[in-house]
Design an enzyme around this catalytic site. Structure first.
Site, PDB file in Angstrom:
ATOM      1  N   ASP A  46       0.857  -1.486   0.013  1.00 21.80           N
ATOM      2  CA  ASP A  46       0.148   0.071   0.069  1.00 21.80           C
ATOM      3  C   ASP A  46       1.208   1.382   0.349  1.00 21.80           C
ATOM      4  OD1 ASP A  46      -2.645   1.166   0.462  1.00 21.80           O
ATOM      5  OD2 ASP A  46      -1.535   1.792   1.765  1.00 21.80           O
ATOM      6  N   TYR A  51       3.746   9.575  -0.321  1.00 22.10           N
ATOM      7  CA  TYR A  51       4.428   9.066   0.351  1.00 22.10           C
ATOM      8  C   TYR A  51       6.345   8.657  -0.418  1.00 22.10           C
ATOM      9  CZ  TYR A  51       0.446   6.629   2.300  1.00 22.10           C
ATOM     10  OH  TYR A  51      -1.339   6.075   2.664  1.00 22.10           O
ATOM     11  N   LYS A  76      -2.543   6.056  -4.467  1.00 23.45           N
ATOM     12  CA  LYS A  76      -3.381   7.077  -4.217  1.00 23.45           C
ATOM     13  C   LYS A  76      -3.117   8.040  -5.111  1.00 23.45           C
ATOM     14  CE  LYS A  76      -3.398   4.148   0.206  1.00 23.45           C
ATOM     15  NZ  LYS A  76      -2.291   4.485   0.987  1.00 23.45           N
ATOM     16  N   HIS A 109      -7.129   9.491  -2.212  1.00 20.66           N
ATOM     17  CA  HIS A 109      -6.254   9.458  -1.433  1.00 20.66           C
ATOM     18  C   HIS A 109      -7.393  10.728  -0.108  1.00 20.66           C
ATOM     19  CE1 HIS A 109      -2.266   9.357   1.363  1.00 20.66           C
ATOM     20  NE2 HIS A 109      -2.677   8.909   1.736  1.00 20.66           N
TER      21      HIS A 109
HETATM   22  N1  LIG Z   1      -5.298   6.063   3.411  1.00 24.61           N
HETATM   23  C1  LIG Z   1      -5.353   7.471   3.536  1.00 24.61           C
HETATM   24  O1  LIG Z   1      -5.405   8.551   4.056  1.00 24.61           O
HETATM   25  C2  LIG Z   1      -4.237   6.375   5.163  1.00 24.61           C
HETATM   26  C3  LIG Z   1      -4.261   7.312   6.645  1.00 24.61           C
HETATM   27  C4  LIG Z   1      -2.470   6.747   7.060  1.00 24.61           C
HETATM   28  C5  LIG Z   1      -1.868   5.870   6.952  1.00 24.61           C
HETATM   29  N2  LIG Z   1      -2.730   4.641   5.518  1.00 24.61           N
HETATM   30  C6  LIG Z   1      -1.721   3.598   4.803  1.00 24.61           C
HETATM   31  O2  LIG Z   1      -1.815   2.742   6.135  1.00 24.61           O
HETATM   32  C7  LIG Z   1      -0.378   2.229   6.542  1.00 24.61           C
HETATM   33  C8  LIG Z   1      -0.597   1.779   8.220  1.00 24.61           C
HETATM   34  O3  LIG Z   1      -0.769   2.524   8.841  1.00 24.61           O
HETATM   35  P1  LIG Z   1       0.721   3.410   9.322  1.00 24.61           P
HETATM   36  O4  LIG Z   1       1.824   3.804   8.679  1.00 24.61           O
HETATM   37  O5  LIG Z   1      -0.166   4.791   9.686  1.00 24.61           O
HETATM   38  O6  LIG Z   1       0.262   3.244  11.005  1.00 24.61           O
HETATM   39  P2  LIG Z   1       0.011   1.864  11.379  1.00 24.61           P
HETATM   40  O7  LIG Z   1       0.596   0.490  10.403  1.00 24.61           O
HETATM   41  O8  LIG Z   1      -0.129   1.387  12.757  1.00 24.61           O
HETATM   42  O9  LIG Z   1       1.550   2.092  12.793  1.00 24.61           O
HETATM   43  C9  LIG Z   1       2.784   1.661  12.296  1.00 24.61           C
HETATM   44  C10 LIG Z   1       3.475   1.918  13.307  1.00 24.61           C
HETATM   45  O10 LIG Z   1       4.424   0.587  13.954  1.00 24.61           O
HETATM   46  C11 LIG Z   1       5.044   0.398  14.246  1.00 24.61           C
HETATM   47  N3  LIG Z   1       5.054  -1.009  14.398  1.00 24.61           N
HETATM   48  C12 LIG Z   1       4.968  -2.200  13.325  1.00 24.61           C
HETATM   49  N4  LIG Z   1       4.109  -3.086  13.830  1.00 24.61           N
HETATM   50  C13 LIG Z   1       4.588  -3.155  15.191  1.00 24.61           C
HETATM   51  C14 LIG Z   1       4.762  -4.497  15.941  1.00 24.61           C
HETATM   52  N5  LIG Z   1       4.732  -5.963  15.789  1.00 24.61           N
HETATM   53  N6  LIG Z   1       4.644  -4.088  17.312  1.00 24.61           N
HETATM   54  C15 LIG Z   1       4.929  -2.925  17.740  1.00 24.61           C
HETATM   55  N7  LIG Z   1       4.968  -1.143  16.562  1.00 24.61           N
HETATM   56  C16 LIG Z   1       5.146  -2.088  15.583  1.00 24.61           C
HETATM   57  C17 LIG Z   1       6.039   1.130  12.816  1.00 24.61           C
HETATM   58  O11 LIG Z   1       7.513   1.432  13.324  1.00 24.61           O
HETATM   59  P3  LIG Z   1       8.198   0.508  12.388  1.00 24.61           P
HETATM   60  O12 LIG Z   1       8.441   1.233  11.086  1.00 24.61           O
HETATM   61  O13 LIG Z   1       9.553   1.456  13.017  1.00 24.61           O
HETATM   62  O14 LIG Z   1       9.062  -0.709  12.272  1.00 24.61           O
HETATM   63  C18 LIG Z   1       5.615   2.314  13.131  1.00 24.61           C
HETATM   64  O15 LIG Z   1       6.209   2.991  14.051  1.00 24.61           O
HETATM   65  C19 LIG Z   1       0.253   3.257   5.639  1.00 24.61           C
HETATM   66  O16 LIG Z   1       2.008   2.445   6.075  1.00 24.61           O
HETATM   67  C20 LIG Z   1      -0.073   3.819   4.573  1.00 24.61           C
HETATM   68  O17 LIG Z   1      -0.326   2.609   3.836  1.00 24.61           O
HETATM   69  C21 LIG Z   1      -3.607   5.491   4.730  1.00 24.61           C
END
Ligand SMILES: NC(=O)c1ccc[n+]([C@@H]2O[C@H](COP(=O)([O-])OP(=O)(O)OC[C@H]3O[C@@H](n4cnc5c(N)ncnc54)[C@H](OP(=O)(O)O)[C@@H]3O)[C@@H](O)[C@H]2O)c1
Length: 276
Positions: A46, A51, A76, A109
């Site tokens: 994704d 990004y 997106k 997005h």
């Molecule tokens: N459409 C939208 O508007 C939108 C908005 C936000 C996000 N997204 C998508 O959703 C994806 C996921 O959301 P997100 O990146 O915001 O947050 P997330 O996946 O909820 O959390 C990511 C964070 O958690 C840490 N993490 C990952 N696995 C872990 C584990 N097993 N134990 C402890 N910590 C862990 C990562 O650290 P490290 O990387 O340092 O390991 C990172 O800091 C994004 O990357 C993006 O592709 C879309």
């Protein structure tokens, strides 16, 4: 380890979990994370033009031994590229960066202010021309979807929104399911913050012998969310996929459900946020 597929309204099968790429602006780090994810068994990525890692995604896909058909890649469209012609131009730019001949999933997005109806007509054209297998939206509330549909002819196949135990968006999910739109959960781990320290999650982690992150991700899977946790840490990339050998029982699911009372959102309100 068993990643199962979800079937969208148009029959396309989508892996229930992928890797998220938000805030991975270092190209080498993005490339390495995807390489690690492919080795672990992920087949879905994704990303988004905002990004700033579509090039790294494209390079990792091109240099992998996996066939194109095995992969499901989402990108997106940013707010600045809303509108019919602008969306078509932005699509071409993304495809060039991703080095792909077709895209699996293209999403608006954020709803933005005025132009998403026009943007959607461009998305429908890309879909009809088979340049994209799945078109959808992110951060759309029901009224945005109603407006979109009144100006186009197709319902979105996917709506990607913030969702985690502190803000599950159950009502929006019911709305989407009624319309055969798959809800995808962004920030499924609440960005790795307080949710992983919540006493309810810690208790279930002890009961199941799984990490807090695995408990939260498993809850999403059982809630029928598609997820793409982001990590650039190899051990976590593997850990986040290792959630298919256990199940949360009804009591554990109900206990996590009570956390929605926190009603804690981490992202902006789609009705007043227009930038991304
Ligand atoms: N459409 C939208 O508007 C939108 C908005 C936000 C996000 N997204 C998508 O959703 C994806 C996921 O959301 P997100 O990146 O915001 O947050 P997330 O996946 O909820 O959390 C990511 C964070 O958690 C840490 N993490 C990952 N696995 C872990 C584990 N097993 N134990 C402890 N910590 C862990 C990562 O650290 P490290 O990387 O340092 O390991 C990172 O800091 C994004 O990357 C993006 O592709 C879309």
């Amino acid at each position: 380890m068993k990643i199962f597929n979800k079937e969208l309204a148009n029959g396309v099968k989508v892996p229930c979990i992928g890797i998220g790429m938000d805030q991975v602006t270092d190209q080498r780090q993005a490339y390495d994370a995807i390489h690690c994810a492919f080795e672990a068994g992920y087949r879905s990525i994704d990303t988004a033009s905002s990004y700033k890692n579509e090039e790294a995604v494209g390079k990792a896909v091109q240099e992998s031994a996996l066939s194109r058909e095995e992969l499901y890649i989402t990108t997106k469209l940013t707010a600045a590229d809303q509108g019919y012609d602008a969306a078509l131009r932005a699509f071409d730019r993304s495809m060039q960066a991703l080095r792909l001949s077709y895209l699996d999933c293209f999403l608006i997005h954020w709803p933005g202010k005025y132009l998403y109806g026009e943007t959607w007509r461009a998305f429908e054209r890309l879909y009809q021309e088979k340049a994209v297998r799945v078109i959808g939206v992110c951060n759309f509330n029901p009224h945005h979807i109603e407006t979109l549909v009144s100006q186009g002819s197709m319902l979105p196949l996917v709506n990607q929104v913030e969702s985690h135990p502190y803000y599950p968006q159950n009502e929006l999910q019911s709305y989407c399911e009624d319309k055969n739109i798959l809800m995808e959960a962004w920030s499924p781990l609440m960005c790795g913050g307080i949710i992983l320290k919540d006493p309810v999650i810690i208790k279930i982690s002890r009961e199941t012998g799984k990490s807090p992150a695995q408990v939260v991700l498993r809850w999403h899977i059982q809630k029928n969310h598609r997820i793409f946790p982001k990590s650039v840490t190899p051990a976590r990339i593997r850990e986040n996929l290792d959630i298919f050998d256990f199940e949360l029982n009804q009591d554990q699911m109900s206990a996590i459900e009570t956390l929605k009372d926190h009603n804690q959102k981490i992202g902006p309100n789609p009705d007043i946020f227009f930038e991304v």
